[in-house]
Design a protein around this motif. Sequence first.
Motif: not given
Length: 235
Positions: A156-174
């Motif tokens: 939503l462009n309310r943050a520029d980046i998110f920092i997180g782990e690969e597996i959990t980050g990809l799971a969230a995106i999915k």
Amino acid sequence: MKKITLVIFFFCSILPSFSKEKLVLGTFIIPRYIQSSTKGEFIELTKEISKLSNMDIEIKILPPKRTLLAFTQNEIDGYFPALDALQHGKVNKTSDFYIKEDFIFERKLSSYKKLKTKVRVCLTRGYPYHRKVLNNKDWVISYASSDENCIELVNLNRADIFIGEEITGLAAIKNLNLSNKITYNKFTPISEQSVYFAFPDNEVGKKRSAAFDKALKKIIMSGKYNKLFHLKEKK
């Protein structure tokens, strides 16, 4: 009758020497790795260690800060996953059983490096981040309750980046169906942290740390570690 009584007394007196050592380990919820006191890859690893080390391990789920407080106040015998970023004193560490890599997730076709203002960074509340992430003066950090919430803020462009782990980050995106909008560079983690079991800085803690190390070595050598974490065997 007297002989029978003596035999019963003898066996009762030696039973404690065969009983398992009991200890309580604290931990906290981490998507995938620690889902509850009975589910998750870190939990399964701890169960295997329990079998091989002849220890009766009780796992206690607490909020992250409460876990650390319980450890420093000796309310629990140890905790995991432990990282140097969490420590405020000396502890007995096991060998590393995992490497926590954090990555930068951002919108596709954009680059936070090109921004002329401070970067708006979303972090997941309660997660242990490396000091280089937390102390970056070029970033304005805000916290969300989950990886999904951070990903949504980036989308939503309310943050520029998110920092997180690969597996959990990809799971969230999915889960959010945003695979065509959010990306990351899998070859350049922003930070790496060794993960281990922590015990008190005393002789008991040293003994338990050594016992865990011995069990960890057996788990790795047997191939169970790779199966547990779904890793491919090296040829």
